[in-house]
Structure formats: C-alpha cells, structure tokens
Design a protein around this motif. Structure first.
Motif, PDB file in Angstrom:
ATOM      1  N   THR A   6       0.840  -1.193   0.000  1.00 35.77           N
ATOM      2  CA  THR A   6       0.000   0.000   0.000  1.00 35.77           C
ATOM      3  C   THR A   6       0.874   1.242   0.000  1.00 35.77           C
ATOM      4  O   THR A   6       1.844   1.342   0.754  1.00 35.77           O
ATOM      5  CB  THR A   6      -0.936   0.018   1.215  1.00 35.77           C
ATOM      6  OG1 THR A   6      -0.167  -0.129   2.414  1.00 35.77           O
ATOM      7  CG2 THR A   6      -1.934  -1.122   1.124  1.00 35.77           C
ATOM      8  N   LEU A   7       0.496   2.197  -0.838  1.00 37.01           N
ATOM      9  CA  LEU A   7       1.354   3.361  -1.070  1.00 37.01           C
ATOM     10  C   LEU A   7       0.546   4.649  -1.076  1.00 37.01           C
ATOM     11  O   LEU A   7      -0.571   4.701  -1.599  1.00 37.01           O
ATOM     12  CB  LEU A   7       2.096   3.193  -2.410  1.00 37.01           C
ATOM     13  CG  LEU A   7       3.042   4.315  -2.838  1.00 37.01           C
ATOM     14  CD1 LEU A   7       4.316   3.731  -3.462  1.00 37.01           C
ATOM     15  CD2 LEU A   7       2.378   5.251  -3.848  1.00 37.01           C
ATOM     16  N   ALA A  29       2.248  -4.869  -8.053  1.00 40.21           N
ATOM     17  CA  ALA A  29       2.871  -5.057  -6.743  1.00 40.21           C
ATOM     18  C   ALA A  29       2.624  -3.896  -5.793  1.00 40.21           C
ATOM     19  O   ALA A  29       2.922  -3.999  -4.598  1.00 40.21           O
ATOM     20  CB  ALA A  29       4.375  -5.271  -6.913  1.00 40.21           C
ATOM     21  N   LEU A  30       2.068  -2.791  -6.316  1.00 39.43           N
ATOM     22  CA  LEU A  30       1.791  -1.612  -5.498  1.00 39.43           C
ATOM     23  C   LEU A  30       0.330  -1.221  -5.624  1.00 39.43           C
ATOM     24  O   LEU A  30      -0.263  -1.339  -6.705  1.00 39.43           O
ATOM     25  CB  LEU A  30       2.676  -0.441  -5.935  1.00 39.43           C
ATOM     26  CG  LEU A  30       4.189  -0.618  -5.795  1.00 39.43           C
ATOM     27  CD1 LEU A  30       4.918   0.508  -6.503  1.00 39.43           C
ATOM     28  CD2 LEU A  30       4.601  -0.680  -4.329  1.00 39.43           C
ATOM     29  N   ALA A  31      -0.243  -0.725  -4.543  1.00 39.63           N
ATOM     30  CA  ALA A  31      -1.632  -0.262  -4.549  1.00 39.63           C
ATOM     31  C   ALA A  31      -1.686   1.160  -3.998  1.00 39.63           C
ATOM     32  O   ALA A  31      -1.375   1.389  -2.817  1.00 39.63           O
ATOM     33  CB  ALA A  31      -2.513  -1.176  -3.712  1.00 39.63           C
ATOM     34  N   LEU A  32      -2.045   2.105  -4.852  1.00 36.51           N
ATOM     35  CA  LEU A  32      -2.199   3.494  -4.413  1.00 36.51           C
ATOM     36  C   LEU A  32      -3.470   3.624  -3.589  1.00 36.51           C
ATOM     37  O   LEU A  32      -4.564   3.345  -4.082  1.00 36.51           O
ATOM     38  CB  LEU A  32      -2.246   4.424  -5.628  1.00 36.51           C
ATOM     39  CG  LEU A  32      -2.404   5.917  -5.336  1.00 36.51           C
ATOM     40  CD1 LEU A  32      -1.225   6.443  -4.533  1.00 36.51           C
ATOM     41  CD2 LEU A  32      -2.556   6.698  -6.650  1.00 36.51           C
ATOM     42  N   VAL A  33      -3.317   4.067  -2.332  1.00 33.25           N
ATOM     43  CA  VAL A  33      -4.475   4.111  -1.435  1.00 33.25           C
ATOM     44  C   VAL A  33      -4.756   5.502  -0.876  1.00 33.25           C
ATOM     45  O   VAL A  33      -5.799   5.711  -0.251  1.00 33.25           O
ATOM     46  CB  VAL A  33      -4.308   3.106  -0.269  1.00 33.25           C
ATOM     47  CG1 VAL A  33      -4.197   1.683  -0.793  1.00 33.25           C
ATOM     48  CG2 VAL A  33      -3.092   3.462   0.590  1.00 33.25           C
ATOM     49  N   ALA A  34      -3.835   6.471  -1.091  1.00 30.15           N
ATOM     50  CA  ALA A  34      -4.066   7.801  -0.520  1.00 30.15           C
ATOM     51  C   ALA A  34      -3.214   8.831  -1.245  1.00 30.15           C
ATOM     52  O   ALA A  34      -2.182   8.507  -1.848  1.00 30.15           O
ATOM     53  CB  ALA A  34      -3.740   7.818   0.974  1.00 30.15           C
ATOM     54  N   GLY A  60      -2.300   1.731   7.978  1.00 29.07           N
ATOM     55  CA  GLY A  60      -1.924   0.573   7.178  1.00 29.07           C
ATOM     56  C   GLY A  60      -1.029   0.898   6.004  1.00 29.07           C
ATOM     57  O   GLY A  60      -0.628  -0.003   5.254  1.00 29.07           O
ATOM     58  N   LEU A  61      -0.701   2.154   5.852  1.00 26.41           N
ATOM     59  CA  LEU A  61       0.129   2.578   4.731  1.00 26.41           C
ATOM     60  C   LEU A  61       1.547   2.028   4.905  1.00 26.41           C
ATOM     61  O   LEU A  61       2.164   2.201   5.948  1.00 26.41           O
ATOM     62  CB  LEU A  61       0.156   4.104   4.679  1.00 26.41           C
ATOM     63  CG  LEU A  61       0.666   4.764   3.400  1.00 26.41           C
ATOM     64  CD1 LEU A  61      -0.283   4.502   2.243  1.00 26.41           C
ATOM     65  CD2 LEU A  61       0.810   6.273   3.627  1.00 26.41           C
ATOM     66  N   GLN A  62       2.056   1.397   3.851  1.00 26.87           N
ATOM     67  CA  GLN A  62       3.380   0.781   3.939  1.00 26.87           C
ATOM     68  C   GLN A  62       4.489   1.597   3.270  1.00 26.87           C
ATOM     69  O   GLN A  62       5.663   1.467   3.638  1.00 26.87           O
ATOM     70  CB  GLN A  62       3.345  -0.617   3.305  1.00 26.87           C
ATOM     71  CG  GLN A  62       2.434  -1.595   4.026  1.00 26.87           C
ATOM     72  CD  GLN A  62       2.259  -2.878   3.235  1.00 26.87           C
ATOM     73  OE1 GLN A  62       1.565  -2.915   2.225  1.00 26.87           O
ATOM     74  NE2 GLN A  62       2.923  -3.923   3.685  1.00 26.87           N
ATOM     75  N   ALA A  63       4.137   2.400   2.278  1.00 25.75           N
ATOM     76  CA  ALA A  63       5.157   3.116   1.508  1.00 25.75           C
ATOM     77  C   ALA A  63       4.636   4.479   1.089  1.00 25.75           C
ATOM     78  O   ALA A  63       3.428   4.708   1.016  1.00 25.75           O
ATOM     79  CB  ALA A  63       5.556   2.300   0.282  1.00 25.75           C
ATOM     80  N   VAL A  64       5.590   5.361   0.787  1.00 25.54           N
ATOM     81  CA  VAL A  64       5.269   6.719   0.356  1.00 25.54           C
ATOM     82  C   VAL A  64       6.141   7.062  -0.844  1.00 25.54           C
ATOM     83  O   VAL A  64       7.344   6.777  -0.850  1.00 25.54           O
ATOM     84  CB  VAL A  64       5.510   7.731   1.495  1.00 25.54           C
ATOM     85  CG1 VAL A  64       5.412   9.160   0.985  1.00 25.54           C
ATOM     86  CG2 VAL A  64       4.529   7.510   2.637  1.00 25.54           C
ATOM     87  N   SER A  65       5.544   7.692  -1.843  1.00 20.48           N
ATOM     88  CA  SER A  65       6.289   8.210  -2.985  1.00 20.48           C
ATOM     89  C   SER A  65       6.199   9.732  -2.946  1.00 20.48           C
ATOM     90  O   SER A  65       5.100  10.294  -2.966  1.00 20.48           O
ATOM     91  CB  SER A  65       5.708   7.675  -4.300  1.00 20.48           C
ATOM     92  OG  SER A  65       6.420   8.179  -5.413  1.00 20.48           O
ATOM     93  N   GLY A  84       8.094   4.453   9.882  1.00 18.61           N
ATOM     94  CA  GLY A  84       8.272   3.077   9.445  1.00 18.61           C
ATOM     95  C   GLY A  84       7.823   2.796   8.031  1.00 18.61           C
ATOM     96  O   GLY A  84       7.628   1.636   7.666  1.00 18.61           O
ATOM     97  N   ARG A  85       7.683   3.840   7.216  1.00 19.07           N
ATOM     98  CA  ARG A  85       7.254   3.660   5.832  1.00 19.07           C
ATOM     99  C   ARG A  85       8.458   3.657   4.888  1.00 19.07           C
ATOM    100  O   ARG A  85       9.430   4.380   5.091  1.00 19.07           O
ATOM    101  CB  ARG A  85       6.309   4.784   5.403  1.00 19.07           C
ATOM    102  CG  ARG A  85       4.846   4.523   5.678  1.00 19.07           C
ATOM    103  CD  ARG A  85       4.485   4.446   7.143  1.00 19.07           C
ATOM    104  NE  ARG A  85       3.028   4.522   7.314  1.00 19.07           N
ATOM    105  CZ  ARG A  85       2.429   4.807   8.454  1.00 19.07           C
ATOM    106  NH1 ARG A  85       3.152   5.029   9.540  1.00 19.07           N
ATOM    107  NH2 ARG A  85       1.110   4.854   8.516  1.00 19.07           N
ATOM    108  N   HIS A  86       8.365   2.857   3.849  1.00 17.39           N
ATOM    109  CA  HIS A  86       9.360   2.861   2.788  1.00 17.39           C
ATOM    110  C   HIS A  86       9.154   4.114   1.932  1.00 17.39           C
ATOM    111  O   HIS A  86       8.016   4.569   1.743  1.00 17.39           O
ATOM    112  CB  HIS A  86       9.224   1.604   1.931  1.00 17.39           C
ATOM    113  CG  HIS A  86       9.212   0.340   2.723  1.00 17.39           C
ATOM    114  ND1 HIS A  86      10.334  -0.165   3.353  1.00 17.39           N
ATOM    115  CD2 HIS A  86       8.196  -0.527   3.017  1.00 17.39           C
ATOM    116  CE1 HIS A  86      10.024  -1.285   3.983  1.00 17.39           C
ATOM    117  NE2 HIS A  86       8.727  -1.522   3.792  1.00 17.39           N
TER     118      HIS A  86
END
Length: 309
Positions: A6-7, A29-34, A60-65, A84-86
């Motif tokens: 989740t990203l 492999a990635l899901a944009l959620v916000a 629940g967010l796992q990563a940030v771009s 704790g986000r990638h």
C-alpha cells in the motif's frame, strides 16, 4: 499471491498526473491508497493536506512516494521513515547531497527502504548503450540538453529558488544517464552558470568534465530553446560512435538508428521500488546530484537577461 504494497503519493502536480498515476495503475505489486496534496485531490481516493495528516490517518500505509519539489522534501521523507514507511524519491532526490545521505542513514537505522530514483536511466535505449560502452575506450562525450522552460515548467517558481537547481532540473537527467552508461567515473573541472538578473538559479549552463581515463566530457544545458527540443548524448569511442537521442529513447550507432521503444520509465521505477521493498534493500546513487553540486561549487556565475513568464 502476495498482497500489494500500500502506497501514498505526496504531491499531485503535472509529473504525478502524467507519469506516477498511470505507472502505479500498471504496477500490480503496489496499490495506491491515498494522496497528500495542498491543492489537489482525486475523486476515488482519500486526500490529505500534507504527509503528516496522511501518515496519521492511514496506519496501514506501507510506503510513500514523494513527488514534490526538492526544497522541503527532506522533512517529508524524515516523517515517513520515522513512521516506518518505505520511501521513493522523485528526482532530484533532495536539495543537497548531504541531506539525502542523512536520509539513507536514517532509513537504514529504521529498517525501511529508500529509493532515490533517476527516471531517465530507465529510458528505452540506455542499457543497450551501457552494454556497448562497457568494453570501449571513450574518446570524447558531448551532451546537448536544451528545452523550453515555459513549456515544461509553466509558472513554477520553485525551480528558480535556491535548491530548485534551475536548468539543472532537466540537466540532471542527462547526468544520470551519463553516470550510468560510461565505464569510467567522471568529475567536473570547470563550469559556467548563466543566471537571469531577477533569479537565483541558472537558465543555462556549460560544464567541462573529464573521465578517470582522461576523456573530455562537455555538457551544454539551456532552458531557452523553443521549437524542437534537444536531449542528446554523443559518445565517441575507439570503435563506434554512440548517440542517445530524445533523452535515451533512441540509440544510434555510427549514424544508424538501432533501437527505440515506448516510454516505460516510471513503470520500471515503481517495479524496482516494489522489488527493493520486498528484498529489504535501498538504492541511493547520488553521483548525478554530486555532479550538479560540483558545478555550483566550480561554476563561474554570469548574469544574463532577466526571465519573465
């Protein structure tokens, strides 16, 4: 099947809409959620004013771009890493070399992935050029990177401010390709920065560099070119002449076009980000940004005509 990562996307400007959103849509492999943006939103996703609101509201967010201007991106990345986000960084990865180095250390300490991206390295013909140059003796390199700032950055004042890089915002794309395809390291020996009388950053620049084997490298960057745009890297070797055109989309060898392909740069970046997260690795190559920093250190500043939109 493994659930997608989740990203959250921070920044929803032109590059985000034209490249990041469609590329994310094609990366299973990635899901944009916000989305986090001060001035924009998408109808089908939760939108927040800034990254802090997004991190607090999306546990629940796992990563940030991060697709925001380099000034201020350090604080955004720090917030994500400490939560704790990638983190994936649009180019340039920061406003200075040292701040991105600090982010890399912080990511390692917190056990998360940091990916400093260089989208032009993912252009269609770059890896083939790299392969052909791997065993070649480079004699000379000429970079010609000229475009129209009014077309690509209409009204964007941040590019003229300290940390915005000016013409090196596109020029760093050329330097990212250069540092990928050459078999030897390169360093600047002189530079000229043409700075409009009413701005802080250059509208044009010239760099003279040299490879560790002694081959001269000349780069010419200009934001004042109208009409057809020029994004070329010419490499003369002891054998063939290698020419990357259109930012690396086309490869010409001894005057003959040998390859071209569709634009998949950002799709490849997001696929790579997913791989890095899955393997628990980071990827932070600062050599293109270091060359720009060196150009500012070595550059002779020349004042030129004021720039107005």
């Amino acid at each position: 099947m493994t659930a997608p990562i989740t990203l959250g996307l921070v920044g929803l400007g032109t590059i985000a809409r034209n490249q990041h959103l469609p590329s994310l849509a094609e990366t299973p492999a990635l899901a944009l959620v916000a989305i986090a943006s001060r001035n924009a939103a998408l109808d089908d996703l939760p939108a927040y004013h800034d990254i802090h609101e997004m991190l607090a509201a999306e546990p629940g967010l796992q990563a940030v771009s991060l697709c925001t201007p380099p000034q201020g991106r350090f604080e955004q990345a720090v917030a994500a890493i400490r939560a704790g986000r990638h983190v994936m960084l649009e180019k340039p990865p920061g406003a200075s070399v040292s701040e991105v180095t600090a982010l890399a250390h912080l990511a390692q300490e917190n056990g998360v992935t940091l990916f400093a991206t260089w989208h032009s390295r993912e252009a269609a013909a770059v890896e083939e050029a790299r392969r052909r140059l791997a065993e070649a003796q480079v004699r000379r390199v000429q970079i010609t990177w000229k475009e129209d700032v009014r077309h690509w950055h209409p009204g964007q004042e941040w590019i003229w401010q300290p940390g915005g890089l000016g013409v090196f915002d596109p020029g760093i794309n050329a330097l990212s390709v250069l540092t990928r395809i050459l078999p030897d390291a390169v360093h600047p020996v002189a530079a000229t920065l043409e700075v409009p009388a009413n701005r802080q950053s250059p509208i044009a620049a010239q760099m003279d560099m040299v490879t560790s084997s002694g081959a001269p490298v000349r780069a010419e960057f200009d934001w004042r070119q109208t009409g057809p745009q020029t994004w070329d890297i010419l490499v003369e070797t002891d054998g063939s002449e290698i020419l990357l055109r259109l930012g690396g989309a086309e490869l010409h060898v001894d005057g003959v076009q040998v390859s071209t392909s569709v634009d998949l740069e950002y799709r490849r970046l997001y696929a790579r980000f997913a791989e890095l997260v899955a393997s628990g690795q980071s990827e932070v190559d600062l050599s293109p940004l270091q060359l720009v920093a060196d150009a500012f250190l070595l550059g002779e500043r020349r004042t030129v005509e004021a720039f107005h939109w």
